[in-house]
Write an enzyme that holds these catalytic residues in place. Structure first.
Site, mmCIF file in Angstrom:
data_model
loop_
_atom_site.group_PDB
_atom_site.id
_atom_site.type_symbol
_atom_site.label_atom_id
_atom_site.label_comp_id
_atom_site.label_asym_id
_atom_site.label_seq_id
_atom_site.Cartn_x
_atom_site.Cartn_y
_atom_site.Cartn_z
ATOM 1 N N ASP A 23 3.244 31.580 33.113
ATOM 2 C CA ASP A 23 4.535 32.044 32.594
ATOM 3 C C ASP A 23 4.581 31.961 31.067
ATOM 4 O OD1 ASP A 23 7.050 33.077 32.777
ATOM 5 O OD2 ASP A 23 8.017 31.224 33.409
ATOM 6 N N ARG A 27 7.476 35.847 26.050
ATOM 7 C CA ARG A 27 7.952 35.080 24.899
ATOM 8 C C ARG A 27 6.858 34.891 23.857
ATOM 9 N NH1 ARG A 27 10.156 30.435 28.463
ATOM 10 N NH2 ARG A 27 9.084 31.701 30.026
ATOM 11 N N ASN A 71 9.372 40.343 40.730
ATOM 12 C CA ASN A 71 9.005 40.974 39.457
ATOM 13 C C ASN A 71 9.190 42.497 39.446
ATOM 14 O OD1 ASN A 71 6.367 38.562 38.713
ATOM 15 N ND2 ASN A 71 8.425 38.658 37.904
ATOM 16 N N TRP A 72 9.415 43.094 40.638
ATOM 17 C CA TRP A 72 9.714 44.540 40.683
ATOM 18 C C TRP A 72 11.021 44.842 39.962
ATOM 19 C CZ3 TRP A 72 5.770 47.406 42.173
ATOM 20 C CH2 TRP A 72 4.880 46.916 43.141
ATOM 21 N N ARG A 191 2.576 24.848 35.656
ATOM 22 C CA ARG A 191 3.426 25.953 35.196
ATOM 23 C C ARG A 191 3.579 25.834 33.684
ATOM 24 N NH1 ARG A 191 8.481 29.132 37.714
ATOM 25 N NH2 ARG A 191 8.721 30.610 36.004
ATOM 26 N N GLU A 210 0.558 17.840 43.363
ATOM 27 C CA GLU A 210 1.017 17.249 42.102
ATOM 28 C C GLU A 210 1.413 18.383 41.163
ATOM 29 O OE1 GLU A 210 1.457 14.068 41.493
ATOM 30 O OE2 GLU A 210 0.679 13.524 43.472
HETATM 31 C C1 IPE Z 1 6.985 33.688 37.980
HETATM 32 O O1 IPE Z 1 7.364 33.921 36.673
HETATM 33 C C2 IPE Z 1 6.106 34.803 38.465
HETATM 34 C C3 IPE Z 1 4.790 34.894 37.854
HETATM 35 C C4 IPE Z 1 4.288 34.079 36.972
HETATM 36 C C5 IPE Z 1 3.981 35.995 38.331
HETATM 37 P P1 IPE Z 1 8.747 34.627 36.337
HETATM 38 O O2 IPE Z 1 8.828 34.685 34.855
HETATM 39 O O3 IPE Z 1 8.869 35.905 37.065
HETATM 40 O O4 IPE Z 1 9.795 33.595 36.929
HETATM 41 P P2 IPE Z 1 11.346 33.400 36.600
HETATM 42 O O5 IPE Z 1 12.000 34.735 36.718
HETATM 43 O O6 IPE Z 1 11.430 32.879 35.217
HETATM 44 O O7 IPE Z 1 11.828 32.410 37.613
HETATM 45 C C1 IPE Z 2 4.479 35.745 33.164
HETATM 46 O O1 IPE Z 2 5.026 35.906 31.893
HETATM 47 C C2 IPE Z 2 3.782 36.987 33.663
HETATM 48 C C3 IPE Z 2 4.422 37.654 34.793
HETATM 49 C C4 IPE Z 2 5.508 37.277 35.394
HETATM 50 C C5 IPE Z 2 3.764 38.853 35.268
HETATM 51 P P1 IPE Z 2 6.472 36.508 31.715
HETATM 52 O O2 IPE Z 2 6.364 37.992 31.629
HETATM 53 O O3 IPE Z 2 7.379 36.011 32.775
HETATM 54 O O4 IPE Z 2 6.881 35.918 30.307
HETATM 55 P P2 IPE Z 2 8.317 35.400 29.887
HETATM 56 O O5 IPE Z 2 8.719 34.369 30.889
HETATM 57 O O6 IPE Z 2 9.228 36.589 29.908
HETATM 58 O O7 IPE Z 2 8.108 34.830 28.528
HETATM 59 MG MG MG Z 3 8.615 34.407 32.933
#
Ligand code: IPE
Ligand code: IPE
Ligand code: MG
Length: 249
Positions: A23, A27, A71-72, A191, A210
């Site tokens: 994640d 950002r 994510n869709w 994470r 863990e």
């Molecule tokens: C979780 O990250 C999904 C992946 C890393 C693929 P998200 O960025 O989608 O999660 P939320 O929306 O912050 O919970």
């Molecule tokens: C994780 O990074 C990648 C996917 C969910 C595919 P993000 O795209 O969620 O990045 P942030 O959380 O918006 O920074």
């Molecule tokens: Mg994210």
């Protein structure tokens, strides 16, 4: 098997299976004045490096959350970019991973991905199924609730056909119908980006895992950051509900 393992890590007590919620790509990019997709591109490089590091250090399995069922809901351009990135990466990296003995699995509902991506994924799974250097599991269109609902549906169908008695439903049977059937549960979940939630990832499988959270954005999660996560893991006492100290990974 443990090339260049940092001296302060105990090779006897490494996690055998590491899972990562990658994640903070967006950002990371925004902070640099770049479009979000630049973060995803860099994040893919980080994942490749982490896979290599796990292999070097003798970790037997790595699961990466690449795309969730939620994510869709992101802007179409970002979703399209991610799907294209998956296809390109698989094309570009497959030969090398095959050569290095990486077994690759995809977990999630692959049926909503494009036909070409599905074909490519199924081929890769079949062609690498005998590889033993490391098991690389990529979660794409994965959602834990969706996975569990799917198990319920399959089991009720069997019961309806008279092939399953309710009293035969137990934890082992449920586990056999999850996408992760036959895979070891993760020992360590990482994470990145400071978020402390599971976002629908491996809810069943992480019951005794863990957890490690770091503020580092995924594209910056390098070997040293992973080293710190492993040091933290090695300080834990995994009791699995018991009183005694267990020192087996
Ligand atoms: C979780 O990250 C999904 C992946 C890393 C693929 P998200 O960025 O989608 O999660 P939320 O929306 O912050 O919970
Ligand atoms: C994780 O990074 C990648 C996917 C969910 C595919 P993000 O795209 O969620 O990045 P942030 O959380 O918006 O920074
Ligand atoms: Mg994210």
């Amino acid at each position: 098997m443990t090339n260049n393992l940092p001296a302060d890590l105990n090779p006897e007590y490494l996690p055998q299976h590491v899972a990562v919620i990658m994640d903070g790509n967006g950002r990371w990019a925004t902070q640099r004045g770049l479009p979000r997709i630049a973060g995803h591109r860099q994040g893919a490089k980080t994942l490749k490096e982490l896979l290599r590091c796990c292999k070097d250090w003798g970790i037997k399995a790595l699961t990466a959350y690449a795309f969730s069922t939620e994510n869709w809901r992101r802007p179409t351009e970002e979703v399209d970019f991610l799907m294209l990135l998956f296809e390109k990466l698989l094309q570009r990296e497959f030969a090398q991973m095959q050569q290095e003995g990486v077994r690759i699995s995809f977990i999630g509902d692959l049926s909503s991905l494009s036909d070409s991506l599905q074909t490519q994924m199924r081929l890769i799974m079949a062609e690498t199924s005998k590889n033993q250097a490391i098991h690389f599991i990529v979660a794409v269109n994965y959602g834990s609730r969706d996975e569990i609902v799917r198990v319920c549906r399959q089991l009720t169908q069997l019961a309806q056909q008279g092939e399953l008695n309710p009293e035969d439903v137990n934890e082992n049977l449920v586990a056999q119908y999850l996408y992760t059937a036959g895979m070891r549960e993760p020992d360590l979940l990482i994470r990145t980006s400071g978020e402390m939630r599971l976002s629908n990832f491996l809810l069943w499988q992480l019951a005794y895992t863990e957890m490690y959270f770091t503020d580092i954005f995924w594209p910056d999660f390098d070997r040293e950051a992973f080293h710190q996560a492993l040091l933290s893991y090695q300080k834990r006492d995994r009791r699995f509900g018991q009183v005694k100290t267990t020192l087996t990974a």
